[in-house]
Design a protein around this motif. Structure first.
Motif, PDB file in Angstrom:
ATOM      1  N   ALA A  39      68.237  50.156  30.949  1.00 28.69           N
ATOM      2  CA  ALA A  39      67.210  49.326  31.583  1.00 28.69           C
ATOM      3  C   ALA A  39      66.158  48.944  30.550  1.00 28.69           C
ATOM      4  N   THR A  40      65.633  47.726  30.653  1.00 30.96           N
ATOM      5  CA  THR A  40      64.579  47.300  29.740  1.00 30.96           C
ATOM      6  C   THR A  40      63.316  48.082  30.031  1.00 30.96           C
ATOM      7  N   PRO A  41      62.785  48.809  29.069  1.00 27.74           N
ATOM      8  CA  PRO A  41      61.607  49.644  29.350  1.00 27.74           C
ATOM      9  C   PRO A  41      60.385  48.803  29.679  1.00 27.74           C
ATOM     10  N   ALA A  42      59.590  49.285  30.607  1.00 24.96           N
ATOM     11  CA  ALA A  42      58.303  48.659  30.894  1.00 24.96           C
ATOM     12  C   ALA A  42      57.313  49.078  29.813  1.00 24.96           C
ATOM     13  N   ARG A  43      56.265  48.278  29.650  1.00 22.41           N
ATOM     14  CA  ARG A  43      55.283  48.525  28.600  1.00 22.41           C
ATOM     15  C   ARG A  43      54.040  49.179  29.185  1.00 22.41           C
ATOM     16  N   LEU A  44      53.506  50.170  28.464  1.00 20.64           N
ATOM     17  CA  LEU A  44      52.316  50.888  28.900  1.00 20.64           C
ATOM     18  C   LEU A  44      51.253  50.821  27.811  1.00 20.64           C
ATOM     19  N   THR A  45      50.051  50.380  28.176  1.00 18.50           N
ATOM     20  CA  THR A  45      48.944  50.297  27.232  1.00 18.50           C
ATOM     21  C   THR A  45      48.004  51.467  27.463  1.00 18.50           C
ATOM     22  N   LEU A  46      47.724  52.216  26.390  1.00 17.36           N
ATOM     23  CA  LEU A  46      46.890  53.409  26.452  1.00 17.36           C
ATOM     24  C   LEU A  46      45.800  53.342  25.393  1.00 17.36           C
ATOM     25  N   ALA A  47      44.682  54.015  25.650  1.00 17.47           N
ATOM     26  CA  ALA A  47      43.651  54.217  24.634  1.00 17.47           C
ATOM     27  C   ALA A  47      43.662  55.685  24.241  1.00 17.47           C
ATOM     28  N   VAL A  48      43.819  55.952  22.939  1.00 19.82           N
ATOM     29  CA  VAL A  48      43.922  57.337  22.475  1.00 19.82           C
ATOM     30  C   VAL A  48      43.179  57.506  21.157  1.00 19.82           C
ATOM     31  N   PRO A  49      42.637  58.700  20.877  1.00 27.37           N
ATOM     32  CA  PRO A  49      42.017  58.958  19.574  1.00 27.37           C
ATOM     33  C   PRO A  49      43.078  59.133  18.493  1.00 27.37           C
ATOM     34  N   ALA A  50      42.762  58.695  17.297  1.00 25.78           N
ATOM     35  CA  ALA A  50      43.716  58.798  16.194  1.00 25.78           C
ATOM     36  C   ALA A  50      44.075  60.248  15.895  1.00 25.78           C
TER      37      ALA A  50
ATOM     38  N   TYR B  62      55.275  52.044  24.356  1.00 19.85           N
ATOM     39  CA  TYR B  62      53.864  52.390  24.255  1.00 19.85           C
ATOM     40  C   TYR B  62      53.109  51.388  23.386  1.00 19.85           C
ATOM     41  N   ASP B  63      51.996  50.903  23.907  1.00 21.75           N
ATOM     42  CA  ASP B  63      51.113  49.980  23.205  1.00 21.75           C
ATOM     43  C   ASP B  63      49.755  50.662  23.140  1.00 21.75           C
ATOM     44  N   LEU B  64      49.381  51.159  21.968  1.00 20.58           N
ATOM     45  CA  LEU B  64      48.228  52.039  21.845  1.00 20.58           C
ATOM     46  C   LEU B  64      46.993  51.311  21.329  1.00 20.58           C
ATOM     47  N   ARG B  65      45.855  51.655  21.915  1.00 17.59           N
ATOM     48  CA  ARG B  65      44.551  51.214  21.428  1.00 17.59           C
ATOM     49  C   ARG B  65      43.864  52.441  20.844  1.00 17.59           C
ATOM     50  N   ILE B  66      43.641  52.449  19.540  1.00 16.21           N
ATOM     51  CA  ILE B  66      43.060  53.614  18.880  1.00 16.21           C
ATOM     52  C   ILE B  66      41.536  53.523  18.964  1.00 16.21           C
ATOM     53  N   ASP B  67      40.912  54.570  19.489  1.00 16.77           N
ATOM     54  CA  ASP B  67      39.468  54.596  19.614  1.00 16.77           C
ATOM     55  C   ASP B  67      38.988  56.035  19.588  1.00 16.77           C
ATOM     56  N   ASP B  68      37.714  56.214  19.331  1.00 16.67           N
ATOM     57  CA  ASP B  68      37.105  57.536  19.331  1.00 16.67           C
ATOM     58  C   ASP B  68      37.166  58.136  20.733  1.00 16.67           C
TER      59      ASP B  68
ATOM     60  N   ASP C 139      35.028  59.654  22.301  1.00 15.29           N
ATOM     61  CA  ASP C 139      33.776  59.451  23.029  1.00 15.29           C
ATOM     62  C   ASP C 139      33.653  58.056  23.613  1.00 15.29           C
ATOM     63  N   THR C 140      34.484  57.131  23.177  1.00 16.77           N
ATOM     64  CA  THR C 140      34.392  55.755  23.680  1.00 16.77           C
ATOM     65  C   THR C 140      35.726  55.228  24.224  1.00 16.77           C
ATOM     66  N   ALA C 141      36.780  56.038  24.213  1.00 20.28           N
ATOM     67  CA  ALA C 141      38.087  55.573  24.693  1.00 20.28           C
ATOM     68  C   ALA C 141      38.046  55.184  26.163  1.00 20.28           C
ATOM     69  N   ASP C 142      37.167  55.841  26.952  1.00 19.38           N
ATOM     70  CA  ASP C 142      37.125  55.510  28.374  1.00 19.38           C
ATOM     71  C   ASP C 142      36.520  54.132  28.636  1.00 19.38           C
ATOM     72  N   ASP C 143      35.898  53.514  27.630  1.00 20.02           N
ATOM     73  CA  ASP C 143      35.417  52.142  27.804  1.00 20.02           C
ATOM     74  C   ASP C 143      36.571  51.189  28.092  1.00 20.02           C
ATOM     75  N   TRP C 144      37.741  51.481  27.514  1.00 20.83           N
ATOM     76  CA  TRP C 144      38.922  50.647  27.772  1.00 20.83           C
ATOM     77  C   TRP C 144      39.315  50.712  29.250  1.00 20.83           C
ATOM     78  N   LEU C 145      39.166  51.884  29.866  1.00 21.82           N
ATOM     79  CA  LEU C 145      39.456  52.015  31.292  1.00 21.82           C
ATOM     80  C   LEU C 145      38.449  51.225  32.121  1.00 21.82           C
ATOM     81  N   ARG C 146      37.195  51.280  31.761  1.00 24.91           N
ATOM     82  CA  ARG C 146      36.171  50.545  32.508  1.00 24.91           C
ATOM     83  C   ARG C 146      36.421  49.046  32.468  1.00 24.91           C
ATOM     84  N   ARG C 147      36.948  48.564  31.342  1.00 23.73           N
ATOM     85  CA  ARG C 147      37.235  47.130  31.219  1.00 23.73           C
ATOM     86  C   ARG C 147      38.554  46.740  31.874  1.00 23.73           C
ATOM     87  N   GLY C 148      39.305  47.720  32.340  1.00 23.60           N
ATOM     88  CA  GLY C 148      40.607  47.429  32.925  1.00 23.60           C
ATOM     89  C   GLY C 148      41.641  47.032  31.904  1.00 23.60           C
ATOM     90  N   ALA C 149      41.449  47.431  30.650  1.00 21.33           N
ATOM     91  CA  ALA C 149      42.339  47.001  29.563  1.00 21.33           C
ATOM     92  C   ALA C 149      43.489  47.963  29.318  1.00 21.33           C
TER      93      ALA C 149
END
Length: 303
Positions: A88-99, A118-124, A126-136
Motif C-alpha cells: 500500500a502507498t504509505p500516507a505522509r505524516l508531518t511532525l515537529a521534533v527536536p534535533a 515521515y516529514d519532519l520539522r526540526i525545532d527546539d 521549547d518551541t516545537a508546540d508552536d507548530w501544533l498551534r498553527r495546525g502545521a
C-alpha cells in the motif's frame, strides 16, 4: 462545496516536491493537469495557495490545506486498514521534533512504525508546540507539560545533557575553575537563536544570567565534533558523549551539574487513533532511552 481530493493531492505534491513537474511525475499526470487542479482549488477557496518560486512555497492557507490532505490520507488508510497492508502507498505524516531527540532516540521509534512516510520539522523542544498551534503538524515532541488546545499530552521522560569541553579547552578557559567570570569569556555553542539550554545551565551553575561569545551550529553531531576539537563548550546529550567522557576526550564542566530536559509527546486528538502504532513505538523507545522519574545514574548513586 467539498474539495476535490485530486486537487488536494496536487497541492500536497507540489509543496512536498517543490515543483509542478515533480508533482506531475509523482501523481502520473501531466504538469498541465497539475496546474489546472491547483488553479481550480485556488479559485474555489478564493486565495493563492502556492508561491511560484524555486522551489514552490506554500502560503499560510496552502500549508494548512496540504496538511489537511495528509490528515485525510492517514485517516482513510487507518480506517481501511491500508497502513498494515504490504504494497500500500504509505500516507505522509508531518511532525515537529527536536534535533537532539532525532539523533538519540526517535529513529528507532520511526523504524517500528514504517507504515508512514515521515516529514519532519526540526525545532527546539521549547518551541516545537508552536507548530501544533498553527495546525502545521499532526504531532510533536515538545518540552512543555501543558497540552496545546485540541491535543493529548503524554510524558516521555527526560533527555539528560552534560556540559562538555575538550581537555585543552578546559585548560585554556577554565584553569581557574568554572565560575561566572570564566564562563562569561569562554566561547560556547548554540543550536539556533531559540536555543537557551547553555544559558539555562549557566544560570543553574552560577545563579547569574550571562551572555558569553557563541558559535551557532544547528546540528547535534556538529556540537559533539566542535567540543571534541576544542572550538567551544556545549550541552551535549549524555548518550552521545558517554564514551568520549570515559576515554578522556571530553570533560564535564561540572560532573555534579547535568541537566535533565523533560519531553512530551503531543498528538492532535483528531489524529490520535490513526497514530496509535507510532505513539506506542514512541513510548517504547522513550522508556528505553530517556531517563524516567526517579532514575539515577551509577555515579549519582554513589555521590
Amino acid at each position: 462545496m467539498p474539495i476535490d481530493p485530486t486537487q488536494l493531492a496536487a497541492l500536497s505534491a507540489i509543496l512536498r516536491l517543490g515543483s509542478f513537474e515533480a508533482a506531475a511525475g509523482a501523481l502520473h499526470v501531466t504538469p498541465s493537469a497539475i496546474s489546472q487542479r491547483l488553479k481550480a482549488l485556488e479559485e474555489q477557496v478564493g486565495a493563492t495557495l502556492v508561491l511560484r518560486s524555486q522551489p514552490c512555497q506554500p502560503t499560510e492557507l496552502g500549508a494548512r490545506l496540504a496538511k489537511h490532505a495528509e490528515d485525510i490520507a492517514l485517516l482513510e488508510a487507518q480506517a481501511l486498514g491500508d497502513m498494515a497492508q504490504a504494497g500500500a502507498t504509505p500516507a505522509r505524516l508531518t511532525l515537529a521534533v527536536p534535533a537532539d531527540s532525532l539523533a538519540t532516540w526517535l529513529i528507532p521509534a520511526f523504524a517500528e512504525a514504517p507504515q508512514m512516510l515521515y516529514d519532519l520539522r526540526i525545532d527546539d523542544q521549547d518551541t516545537a508546540d508552536d507548530w501544533l498551534r498553527r495546525g502545521a503538524v499532526s504531532a510533536a515532541v515538545t518540552g512543555h507539560d501543558r497540552a496545546v488546545p485540541g491535543c493529548d499530552l503524554h510524558p516521555l521522560g527526560a533527555l539528560r545533557y552534560v556540559a562538555t569541553a575538550s581537555p585543552e579547552f578546559m585548560r585554556r578557559y577554565f584553569a581557574k575553575g568554572v565560575t561566572a567570570t570564566t564562563l562569561a569569556k569562554a566561547p560556547m555553542l548554540t543550536f539556533t537563536p531559540k536555543d537557551r539550554l547553555q544559558h539555562r545551565w549557566i544560570t543553574q551553575k552560577t545563579g547569574k544570567h550571562l551572555h558569553p561569545p557563541s558559535h551557532q551550529m544547528p546540528s547535534t553531531h556538529a556540537f559533539v565534533d566542535a567540543t571534541l576539537l576544542g572550538l567551544a563548550w556545549g550541552m551535549n546529550p549524555e548518550s552521545l558523549v558517554t564514551e568520549h567522557l570515559a576515554k578522556g576526550r571530553l570533560v564535564a564542566l561540572d560532573p555534579a551539574q547535568p541537566m535533565d530536559v523533560p519531553l512530551y509527546w503531543q498528538v492532535t486528538r483528531v489524529m490520535a487513533k490513526a497514530l496509535t502504532p507510532l505513539t506506542r513505538a514512541i513510548f517504547r523507545s522513550s522508556t528505553k532511552h530517556l531517563r524516567q522519574t526517579g532514575e539515577t545514574s551509577p555515579t549519582e548513586a554513589h555521590n
